[in-house]
Design a protein around this motif. Structure first.
Motif, short mmCIF file in Angstrom:
data_model
loop_
_atom_site.label_atom_id
_atom_site.label_comp_id
_atom_site.label_asym_id
_atom_site.label_seq_id
_atom_site.Cartn_x
_atom_site.Cartn_y
_atom_site.Cartn_z
N UNK A 85 45.95 -7.14 -20.66
CA UNK A 85 46.71 -8.19 -20.00
C UNK A 85 45.91 -9.45 -19.81
N UNK A 86 46.50 -10.58 -20.17
CA UNK A 86 45.90 -11.88 -19.93
C UNK A 86 46.50 -12.45 -18.66
N UNK A 87 45.63 -12.93 -17.77
CA UNK A 87 46.09 -13.42 -16.47
C UNK A 87 45.95 -14.93 -16.36
N UNK A 88 46.82 -15.52 -15.59
CA UNK A 88 46.77 -16.95 -15.31
C UNK A 88 45.53 -17.26 -14.49
N UNK A 108 50.30 -13.27 -17.88
CA UNK A 108 51.07 -14.21 -18.69
C UNK A 108 51.37 -13.61 -20.06
N UNK A 109 50.60 -12.59 -20.43
CA UNK A 109 50.80 -11.92 -21.72
C UNK A 109 50.20 -10.53 -21.63
N UNK A 110 50.93 -9.55 -22.14
CA UNK A 110 50.44 -8.18 -22.20
C UNK A 110 50.62 -7.69 -23.63
N UNK A 111 49.55 -7.16 -24.19
CA UNK A 111 49.59 -6.57 -25.53
C UNK A 111 49.42 -5.06 -25.35
N UNK A 112 50.35 -4.31 -25.91
CA UNK A 112 50.30 -2.85 -25.84
C UNK A 112 50.13 -2.33 -27.27
N UNK A 113 48.98 -1.69 -27.52
CA UNK A 113 48.70 -1.14 -28.84
C UNK A 113 48.90 0.37 -28.79
N UNK A 154 46.44 -0.94 -12.48
CA UNK A 154 47.47 0.09 -12.26
C UNK A 154 48.79 -0.32 -12.92
N UNK A 155 49.10 -1.60 -12.87
CA UNK A 155 50.32 -2.10 -13.51
C UNK A 155 50.25 -1.90 -15.03
N UNK A 156 49.10 -2.21 -15.63
CA UNK A 156 48.93 -1.96 -17.06
C UNK A 156 49.08 -0.47 -17.37
N UNK A 157 48.47 0.36 -16.52
CA UNK A 157 48.57 1.80 -16.71
C UNK A 157 49.99 2.31 -16.61
N UNK A 158 50.75 1.75 -15.67
CA UNK A 158 52.14 2.16 -15.51
C UNK A 158 52.95 1.79 -16.75
N UNK A 181 61.16 1.90 -27.13
CA UNK A 181 60.66 2.08 -25.77
C UNK A 181 60.62 0.77 -25.01
N UNK A 182 59.97 -0.22 -25.59
CA UNK A 182 59.78 -1.50 -24.90
C UNK A 182 61.08 -2.26 -24.69
N UNK A 183 62.03 -2.09 -25.58
CA UNK A 183 63.26 -2.88 -25.49
C UNK A 183 64.42 -2.13 -24.84
N UNK A 184 64.36 -0.78 -24.80
CA UNK A 184 65.52 -0.05 -24.33
C UNK A 184 65.24 0.99 -23.25
N UNK A 185 64.15 1.74 -23.38
CA UNK A 185 63.98 2.91 -22.52
C UNK A 185 62.97 2.78 -21.39
N UNK A 186 61.89 2.04 -21.58
CA UNK A 186 60.81 2.01 -20.58
C UNK A 186 61.22 1.18 -19.36
N UNK A 187 61.36 1.86 -18.23
CA UNK A 187 61.78 1.18 -17.01
C UNK A 187 60.73 0.20 -16.48
#
Length: 141
Positions: free
Chosen positions: A76-79, A87-92, A43-47, A112-118
């Motif tokens: 998402x790569x998890x610990x 620990x890392x998320x790749x968004x394509x 759900x976090x990845x989906x958000x 989006x990733x740096x300024x707008x996406x909450x």
């Protein structure tokens, strides 16, 4: 004045939960053996993916670029150790459309990733999480 969002989550049994937003919309979150919904981490990845998608579609509209297809793949790569955080998320971002260039898509994704996406901003910041515990009603026999 801050914008407050709420979600009420009710246990349905096993590891299955129903989240209901203040607007009445529902989200089934499920981490039981026979899943019928997404896990909390999915759900976090989906958000994150959806939040950035809103921005991309809006930016493309303002640039008068008509998208004919668009999808986001979030991985998402998890610990290994608990709490097993990402620990890392790749968004394509995979898109096509009339007048769309790879540079325009990349610029919109970075905006989006740096300024707008909450959601992205929340993942990149320290969040104060306050835990409160209240005793619920007890069943009488």
């Amino acid at each position: 004045m801050s914008d407050v969002k709420t979600m009420q989550v009710t246990w349905l049994g096993e590891q299955r939960y129903l989240g209901v937003s203040a607007s009445g919309h529902q989200l089934l979150i499920d981490n039981s053996a026979t899943k019928v919904g997404v896990s909390p981490m999915e759900a976090l990845l989906g958000a994150l993916a959806t939040c950035t998608a809103y921005d991309i579609v809006q930016v493309m509209g303002k640039k008068r670029i008509k998208l004919t297809s668009y999808r986001i793949e979030a991985e998402g790569e998890r610990a290994d150790e608990h709490p097993r955080r990402y620990t890392r998320i790749v968004v394509r971002h995979i898109a096509s459309g009339e007048g769309l260039t790879p540079e325009a898509l990349e610029r919109a994704a970075h905006l989006s990733h740096e300024k707008y996406c909450s959601v992205a901003a929340s993942l990149n910041s320290e969040i104060v999480v306050e835990t409160r515990v209240e005793a619920g009603e007890t069943a009488s026999v």
